[in-house]
Design a protein around this motif. Structure first.
Motif, PDB file in Angstrom:
ATOM      1  N   LYS A   2       0.880  -1.172   0.000  1.00 23.54           N
ATOM      2  CA  LYS A   2       0.000   0.000   0.000  1.00 23.54           C
ATOM      3  C   LYS A   2       0.897   1.194   0.000  1.00 23.54           C
ATOM      4  O   LYS A   2       1.828   1.306   0.775  1.00 23.54           O
ATOM      5  CB  LYS A   2      -0.858  -0.030   1.224  1.00 23.54           C
ATOM      6  CG  LYS A   2      -1.421  -1.385   1.462  1.00 23.54           C
ATOM      7  CD  LYS A   2      -2.862  -1.417   1.524  1.00 23.54           C
ATOM      8  CE  LYS A   2      -3.394  -2.812   1.381  1.00 23.54           C
ATOM      9  NZ  LYS A   2      -2.503  -3.836   0.967  1.00 23.54           N
ATOM     10  N   TYR A  75      -0.997 -13.573  -0.690  1.00 25.49           N
ATOM     11  CA  TYR A  75      -2.107 -14.389  -0.193  1.00 25.49           C
ATOM     12  C   TYR A  75      -2.104 -15.633  -1.068  1.00 25.49           C
ATOM     13  O   TYR A  75      -1.914 -15.532  -2.280  1.00 25.49           O
ATOM     14  CB  TYR A  75      -3.448 -13.654  -0.309  1.00 25.49           C
ATOM     15  CG  TYR A  75      -3.701 -12.692   0.829  1.00 25.49           C
ATOM     16  CD1 TYR A  75      -3.161 -11.423   0.832  1.00 25.49           C
ATOM     17  CD2 TYR A  75      -4.497 -13.072   1.916  1.00 25.49           C
ATOM     18  CE1 TYR A  75      -3.382 -10.546   1.881  1.00 25.49           C
ATOM     19  CE2 TYR A  75      -4.727 -12.213   2.981  1.00 25.49           C
ATOM     20  CZ  TYR A  75      -4.169 -10.947   2.949  1.00 25.49           C
ATOM     21  OH  TYR A  75      -4.387 -10.086   3.997  1.00 25.49           O
ATOM     22  N   ALA A  92      -1.889  -8.389   8.960  1.00 25.41           N
ATOM     23  CA  ALA A  92      -2.868  -8.299   7.855  1.00 25.41           C
ATOM     24  C   ALA A  92      -4.090  -9.160   8.125  1.00 25.41           C
ATOM     25  O   ALA A  92      -4.090 -10.008   9.006  1.00 25.41           O
ATOM     26  CB  ALA A  92      -2.190  -8.767   6.566  1.00 25.41           C
ATOM     27  N   ILE A  96      -9.462 -13.995   3.115  1.00 23.19           N
ATOM     28  CA  ILE A  96     -10.286 -13.138   2.259  1.00 23.19           C
ATOM     29  C   ILE A  96     -11.023 -14.026   1.272  1.00 23.19           C
ATOM     30  O   ILE A  96     -10.415 -14.881   0.625  1.00 23.19           O
ATOM     31  CB  ILE A  96      -9.434 -12.098   1.502  1.00 23.19           C
ATOM     32  CG1 ILE A  96      -8.718 -11.160   2.493  1.00 23.19           C
ATOM     33  CG2 ILE A  96     -10.282 -11.289   0.530  1.00 23.19           C
ATOM     34  CD1 ILE A  96      -7.739 -10.189   1.839  1.00 23.19           C
ATOM     35  N   LYS A 100     -14.203 -10.612  -2.623  1.00 19.95           N
ATOM     36  CA  LYS A 100     -14.233  -9.601  -1.564  1.00 19.95           C
ATOM     37  C   LYS A 100     -12.972  -8.746  -1.595  1.00 19.95           C
ATOM     38  O   LYS A 100     -11.875  -9.258  -1.838  1.00 19.95           O
ATOM     39  CB  LYS A 100     -14.336 -10.274  -0.181  1.00 19.95           C
ATOM     40  CG  LYS A 100     -15.614 -11.061   0.025  1.00 19.95           C
ATOM     41  CD  LYS A 100     -16.831 -10.159   0.113  1.00 19.95           C
ATOM     42  CE  LYS A 100     -18.107 -10.966   0.367  1.00 19.95           C
ATOM     43  NZ  LYS A 100     -19.222 -10.453  -0.492  1.00 19.95           N
ATOM     44  N   GLY A 101     -13.146  -7.438  -1.345  1.00 20.69           N
ATOM     45  CA  GLY A 101     -11.997  -6.542  -1.312  1.00 20.69           C
ATOM     46  C   GLY A 101     -11.281  -6.483  -2.652  1.00 20.69           C
ATOM     47  O   GLY A 101     -11.742  -7.042  -3.648  1.00 20.69           O
ATOM     48  N   VAL A 102     -10.138  -5.824  -2.679  1.00 21.77           N
ATOM     49  CA  VAL A 102      -9.354  -5.731  -3.910  1.00 21.77           C
ATOM     50  C   VAL A 102      -8.751  -7.100  -4.223  1.00 21.77           C
ATOM     51  O   VAL A 102      -8.791  -7.575  -5.351  1.00 21.77           O
ATOM     52  CB  VAL A 102      -8.227  -4.678  -3.770  1.00 21.77           C
ATOM     53  CG1 VAL A 102      -7.486  -4.504  -5.078  1.00 21.77           C
ATOM     54  CG2 VAL A 102      -8.774  -3.355  -3.265  1.00 21.77           C
ATOM     55  N   CYS A 103      -8.278  -7.773  -3.174  1.00 20.53           N
ATOM     56  CA  CYS A 103      -7.614  -9.062  -3.341  1.00 20.53           C
ATOM     57  C   CYS A 103      -8.584 -10.094  -3.885  1.00 20.53           C
ATOM     58  O   CYS A 103      -8.321 -10.763  -4.873  1.00 20.53           O
ATOM     59  CB  CYS A 103      -7.058  -9.539  -2.019  1.00 20.53           C
ATOM     60  SG  CYS A 103      -6.109  -8.300  -1.198  1.00 20.53           S
ATOM     61  N   HIS A 124     -13.441  -2.189  -0.258  1.00 18.34           N
ATOM     62  CA  HIS A 124     -12.026  -2.314   0.087  1.00 18.34           C
ATOM     63  C   HIS A 124     -11.892  -2.800   1.530  1.00 18.34           C
ATOM     64  O   HIS A 124     -12.612  -2.347   2.413  1.00 18.34           O
ATOM     65  CB  HIS A 124     -11.314  -0.970  -0.061  1.00 18.34           C
ATOM     66  CG  HIS A 124      -9.926  -0.982   0.476  1.00 18.34           C
ATOM     67  ND1 HIS A 124      -9.569  -0.390   1.680  1.00 18.34           N
ATOM     68  CD2 HIS A 124      -8.796  -1.565   0.014  1.00 18.34           C
ATOM     69  CE1 HIS A 124      -8.283  -0.593   1.900  1.00 18.34           C
ATOM     70  NE2 HIS A 124      -7.785  -1.310   0.918  1.00 18.34           N
ATOM     71  N   ILE A 125     -10.995  -3.744   1.765  1.00 20.28           N
ATOM     72  CA  ILE A 125     -10.772  -4.273   3.117  1.00 20.28           C
ATOM     73  C   ILE A 125      -9.578  -3.537   3.712  1.00 20.28           C
ATOM     74  O   ILE A 125      -8.444  -3.705   3.252  1.00 20.28           O
ATOM     75  CB  ILE A 125     -10.508  -5.783   3.068  1.00 20.28           C
ATOM     76  CG1 ILE A 125     -11.671  -6.513   2.387  1.00 20.28           C
ATOM     77  CG2 ILE A 125     -10.262  -6.338   4.467  1.00 20.28           C
ATOM     78  CD1 ILE A 125     -11.363  -7.966   2.021  1.00 20.28           C
ATOM     79  N   CYS A 127      -7.061  -3.391   6.067  1.00 18.52           N
ATOM     80  CA  CYS A 127      -6.308  -4.060   7.138  1.00 18.52           C
ATOM     81  C   CYS A 127      -5.450  -3.022   7.860  1.00 18.52           C
ATOM     82  O   CYS A 127      -5.175  -3.151   9.046  1.00 18.52           O
ATOM     83  CB  CYS A 127      -5.422  -5.149   6.556  1.00 18.52           C
ATOM     84  SG  CYS A 127      -6.309  -6.349   5.584  1.00 18.52           S
ATOM     85  N   GLU A 134      -3.298   0.804  -3.863  1.00 14.78           N
ATOM     86  CA  GLU A 134      -3.066  -0.636  -3.785  1.00 14.78           C
ATOM     87  C   GLU A 134      -3.054  -1.242  -5.177  1.00 14.78           C
ATOM     88  O   GLU A 134      -3.751  -0.767  -6.076  1.00 14.78           O
ATOM     89  CB  GLU A 134      -4.205  -1.272  -2.975  1.00 14.78           C
ATOM     90  CG  GLU A 134      -4.058  -2.751  -2.707  1.00 14.78           C
ATOM     91  CD  GLU A 134      -5.041  -3.213  -1.654  1.00 14.78           C
ATOM     92  OE1 GLU A 134      -5.420  -2.387  -0.785  1.00 14.78           O
ATOM     93  OE2 GLU A 134      -5.398  -4.390  -1.671  1.00 14.78           O
ATOM     94  N   ARG A 148      -2.096 -14.307  -4.876  1.00  9.29           N
ATOM     95  CA  ARG A 148      -1.971 -13.019  -5.526  1.00  9.29           C
ATOM     96  C   ARG A 148      -0.942 -12.196  -4.771  1.00  9.29           C
ATOM     97  O   ARG A 148      -0.647 -12.457  -3.637  1.00  9.29           O
ATOM     98  CB  ARG A 148      -3.307 -12.321  -5.543  1.00  9.29           C
ATOM     99  CG  ARG A 148      -3.898 -12.264  -4.172  1.00  9.29           C
ATOM    100  CD  ARG A 148      -4.376 -10.888  -3.907  1.00  9.29           C
ATOM    101  NE  ARG A 148      -4.350 -10.575  -2.517  1.00  9.29           N
ATOM    102  CZ  ARG A 148      -3.348 -10.033  -1.885  1.00  9.29           C
ATOM    103  NH1 ARG A 148      -2.219  -9.834  -2.489  1.00  9.29           N
ATOM    104  NH2 ARG A 148      -3.406  -9.728  -0.647  1.00  9.29           N
ATOM    105  N   ASP A 150       0.322  -8.352  -3.637  1.00 11.42           N
ATOM    106  CA  ASP A 150      -0.276  -7.048  -3.310  1.00 11.42           C
ATOM    107  C   ASP A 150       0.793  -5.970  -3.315  1.00 11.42           C
ATOM    108  O   ASP A 150       1.758  -6.056  -2.577  1.00 11.42           O
ATOM    109  CB  ASP A 150      -0.904  -7.195  -1.906  1.00 11.42           C
ATOM    110  CG  ASP A 150      -1.961  -6.136  -1.635  1.00 11.42           C
ATOM    111  OD1 ASP A 150      -2.581  -6.190  -0.592  1.00 11.42           O
ATOM    112  OD2 ASP A 150      -2.131  -5.278  -2.502  1.00 11.42           O
TER     113      ASP A 150
HETATM  114  N1  SME Z   1      -6.798  -4.285   1.310  1.00 14.28           N
HETATM  115  C1  SME Z   1      -6.905  -5.602   0.799  1.00 14.28           C
HETATM  116  C2  SME Z   1      -6.816  -6.615   1.908  1.00 14.28           C
HETATM  117  C3  SME Z   1      -5.411  -7.093   2.145  1.00 14.28           C
HETATM  118  S1  SME Z   1      -4.616  -6.174   3.268  1.00 14.28           S
HETATM  119  O1  SME Z   1      -4.680  -4.887   2.997  1.00 14.28           O
HETATM  120  C4  SME Z   1      -3.060  -6.766   3.371  1.00 14.28           C
HETATM  121  C5  SME Z   1      -8.219  -5.759   0.079  1.00 14.28           C
HETATM  122  O2  SME Z   1      -8.977  -4.869   0.013  1.00 14.28           O
HETATM  123  O3  SME Z   1      -8.439  -6.784  -0.447  1.00 14.28           O
END
Ligand code: SME
Length: 175
Positions: A2, A75, A92, A96, A100-103, A124-125, A127, A134, A148, A150
């Motif tokens: 990030k 991940y 972290a 996930i 869900k989230g960016v990942c 967005h998750i 953490c 990101e 994946r 990050d």
């Molecule tokens: N922000 C990521 C989650 C992973 S942590 O930030 C390491 C997401 O939105 O998927």
């Protein structure tokens, strides 16, 4: 990974080492930085094929090489979801779900996602609240999603993931 502040439009097309050779190869500090990183990761992973060992060293190399990062890591796909693997940075999110989230979205869609401003990315998750931007690069080998990566420089990291995959036995140690 990030990033705090990002230089707008800095991303460059860095498909692979030989892509840098033609006379119209992208130039500039970011390209030089990735050219050096590609050589470093080649050397660092030489002779080692273990997934966890290579993921740990790749995350550390990139985390310490790229400025303004607060997280870099992997991940891995386990039991149909993403489970945190080797990384550098603050603790972290552990698991996930796909989508869900960016990942999870990058994993589900099998494509790199670049998020300039995570606060504008629906779902967005967070953490680490200090994160602003990101990028997530899916690691796909023989059509199978392994996990994946990050971070926040698309072309350079896609090239790094290619080197990582070439040097690593994806069946060993992890996802
Ligand atoms: N922000 C990521 C989650 C992973 S942590 O930030 C390491 C997401 O939105 O998927």
């Amino acid at each position: 990974m990030k990033g705090g502040a990002r230089e707008a439009g800095e991303d460059r097309a860095l498909e692979s080492e030989d892509a840098l050779e033609p006379e119209d190869a992208p130039t500039g500090p970011k390209v030089d930085l990735y050219r050096g990183l590609l050589a470093d990761v080649e050397r660092l992973l030489e002779g080692e094929r273990d997934l966890l060992a290579n993921a740990a060293n790749t995350a550390s190399l990139i985390y310490h090489a790229l400025p303004e990062l607060n997280w870099a890591g992997f991940y891995l796909v386990r039991e149909g979801e993403l489970v945190v693997g080797p990384f550098q940075g603050k603790p972290a999110c552990t698991r996930i779900a796909f989508g869900k989230g960016v990942c999870g979205t990058a994993a589900a869609e099998g494509r790199t996602i670049v998020v300039e401003n995570v606060h504008e990315f629906p779902g967005h998750i967070a953490c680490d609240a200090a994160s602003n931007s990101e990028i997530v690069v899916p690691i796909i080998k023989q059509g199978r999603l392994i996990g994946r990566f990050d971070a926040d420089d698309r072309a350079g990291l896609e090239a790094l993931v290619e080197v990582f995959l070439a040097k690593t036995e994806v069946g060993s140690g992890g996802g």
